[in-house]
Design an enzyme around this catalytic site. Sequence first.
Site, PDB file in Angstrom:
ATOM      1  N   ALA A  89      -5.254 -56.878   0.730  1.00  0.00           N
ATOM      2  CA  ALA A  89      -4.584 -55.897   1.575  1.00  0.00           C
ATOM      3  C   ALA A  89      -3.188 -56.288   2.032  1.00  0.00           C
ATOM      4  O   ALA A  89      -2.359 -55.409   2.295  1.00  0.00           O
ATOM      5  CB  ALA A  89      -5.454 -55.596   2.799  1.00  0.00           C
ATOM      6  N   GLY A 128      -0.091 -54.874   3.935  1.00  0.00           N
ATOM      7  CA  GLY A 128      -0.721 -53.746   4.597  1.00  0.00           C
ATOM      8  C   GLY A 128      -0.105 -52.386   4.366  1.00  0.00           C
ATOM      9  O   GLY A 128      -0.604 -51.391   4.897  1.00  0.00           O
ATOM     10  N   LYS A 140       0.039 -50.422   1.551  1.00  0.00           N
ATOM     11  CA  LYS A 140      -0.879 -49.534   0.833  1.00  0.00           C
ATOM     12  C   LYS A 140      -2.151 -49.307   1.663  1.00  0.00           C
ATOM     13  O   LYS A 140      -2.744 -48.225   1.624  1.00  0.00           O
ATOM     14  CB  LYS A 140      -1.223 -50.120  -0.535  1.00  0.00           C
ATOM     15  CG  LYS A 140      -0.023 -50.268  -1.469  1.00  0.00           C
ATOM     16  CD  LYS A 140      -0.453 -50.805  -2.822  1.00  0.00           C
ATOM     17  CE  LYS A 140       0.733 -51.089  -3.724  1.00  0.00           C
ATOM     18  NZ  LYS A 140       1.552 -52.241  -3.239  1.00  0.00           N
ATOM     19  N   ASP A 188     -12.014 -63.918   1.211  1.00  0.00           N
ATOM     20  CA  ASP A 188     -11.582 -64.097  -0.175  1.00  0.00           C
ATOM     21  C   ASP A 188     -12.083 -62.922  -0.999  1.00  0.00           C
ATOM     22  O   ASP A 188     -13.295 -62.719  -1.148  1.00  0.00           O
ATOM     23  CB  ASP A 188     -12.142 -65.408  -0.723  1.00  0.00           C
ATOM     24  CG  ASP A 188     -11.532 -65.788  -2.067  1.00  0.00           C
ATOM     25  OD1 ASP A 188     -10.993 -64.894  -2.750  1.00  0.00           O
ATOM     26  OD2 ASP A 188     -11.601 -66.976  -2.432  1.00  0.00           O
ATOM     27  N   ASP A 214      -4.933 -54.527  -5.634  1.00  0.00           N
ATOM     28  CA  ASP A 214      -3.487 -54.731  -5.762  1.00  0.00           C
ATOM     29  C   ASP A 214      -3.259 -56.240  -5.774  1.00  0.00           C
ATOM     30  O   ASP A 214      -3.000 -56.852  -4.745  1.00  0.00           O
ATOM     31  CB  ASP A 214      -2.774 -54.067  -4.588  1.00  0.00           C
ATOM     32  CG  ASP A 214      -1.268 -54.251  -4.636  1.00  0.00           C
ATOM     33  OD1 ASP A 214      -0.746 -54.564  -5.726  1.00  0.00           O
ATOM     34  OD2 ASP A 214      -0.619 -54.098  -3.584  1.00  0.00           O
ATOM     35  N   CYS A 228       2.630 -55.398  -9.183  1.00  0.00           N
ATOM     36  CA  CYS A 228       4.063 -55.139  -9.094  1.00  0.00           C
ATOM     37  C   CYS A 228       4.769 -55.963 -10.165  1.00  0.00           C
ATOM     38  O   CYS A 228       5.712 -56.690  -9.891  1.00  0.00           O
ATOM     39  CB  CYS A 228       4.581 -55.495  -7.710  1.00  0.00           C
ATOM     40  SG  CYS A 228       6.270 -54.942  -7.453  1.00  0.00           S
TER      41      CYS A 228
END
Length: 520
Positions: free
Chosen positions: A325, A328, A330, A378, A396, A449
């Site tokens: 996450a 934060g 997204k 984790d 992500d 990304c």
Amino acid sequence: MSPERSQNRSSGSGRAPQQRQGRDAQGRQRSGSRGRGGQRSGWSQSAPSQRARTTTSARQVAFEGMRAVRENDAYANLVLPRLLRQHRLEPRDAGFATELLYGTLRTQGRLDGIIARCVDRELADVDPAVLDVIRLGAYQLLDMAVAPHAATSETVALARANVGAGAPGFVNAILRRVGEKDLEQWIAEAAPARGDDENAHLAFVHSHPQWMVRSLGDALAAHGRSRSEIDDLLAAQNQPPAVSLVMRPGLTDAEELQAAGASPGRLSIFAASWPAGDPGKAVPVAQGRAAVQDEGSQLAALALGLGADDLVRSEDDFHWLDLCAGPGGKTALLAGLSVERDADLLAIEVQEHRTELVERAVKTLADAGADVDVRAADGRTIGAEMPARFSRVLADVPCTGMGALRRRPEARWRRTPGDVGQLGKLQRELLESALEAVAPGGVVAYVTCSPHVAETLFVLKDVLRGREDIEQLDARPAVAAGLLPGLESSTDLGDGPAVQLWPHIHGTDAMFIALLRRTA
């Protein structure tokens, strides 16, 4: 060394004799145009040691940013805002400092190639702080519309104020050599010939490591594009990105952001563009009802939180998971979308300090009623601990960030080919965990990304090999669901089934988005 070569180099001693021709016993120098037909104007009022040792605050900010990046492995986009607040620069000076710092970091490879031709030693033997100063001056001379005399004199003052007594003369000599040619002339002289080694040529011209140039060319081909686009891609990654805002669903709208000074976004239905200055001064941003987020990142979250509405086949669609996450952005967009769907969201982040960032990002949404649980854990173990629990999972994953070089100017010089292999193992483990955590009929979004094939297509291929319970979906309609009306048919989302966004095509970070559904 040839005589011509010798004339184009500086010894760089940085030490001036105590008394030189044209100075009096106190070290004062004649002013005026003596020896050129002009009238003698007398002696200067101060010796060199008494002259100003200060420089403009904008250049000082850029130098301090360079030093923090070099000495502390800091991220420029985190360091610079603090420095701007500390020095209280006016907007114009802040813009100059921003361009100078980010631009110098982006073009460091090309600058070093030019500077090396003006110094009589290896750059590794030049004091790092002095080299930083020279880079800042060279960038002003070659890439910014700064008058040569101002670029040189102010940079020499920067050296005098920050480095030491011997540095100003050395810096002055090098910058005079650099300023003898413009950027086009330096490229013609210093860049490897394109016909001899295209990757080396492109690496110099666009200031990227050669391995990245090669990898990005391979990525273009692997994702169905022409390798001839590599020039446009590299050039786009050197352009400062526009500041994009994201609206927190249900907390603000385009009209309020435009009233605060924003303009409509380019792609995302939740985006707005911020023209200049600090977006944190806008009330919706200050209150957490909007935030800074690239439109490519928005589309990645929207593909799962909005576009997957017609793709989820699980018995319920009320439990969502963000597996990685931090920081934060997204997560917050998913949290806003989850409210309308009466779903809860579990956000996992392995690093404590990034967990705090996630909590801050979702706080306003949580206060407004979003059911968000942020935990430090984790993500690789969630699949075993909570199997088949979630209907939507965002993975992500950490990556090299090769798709976000526009906003992370120093990243290209920190990454190595070895990082790709090390991250690949983590990426596979996280995707495998996500596939175990998703319920039958649920959808996983695998997002990076980076367009590097070893972080995108190869990871998918390896993880899906032998798994008959997972099917890859066409992500294009899901991504298109997050586009502004009228853009669904005109936006090039590739040949599928995954979507790869590109800076030179979409004006976003190079986000990779793949959707997977568990069938049994």
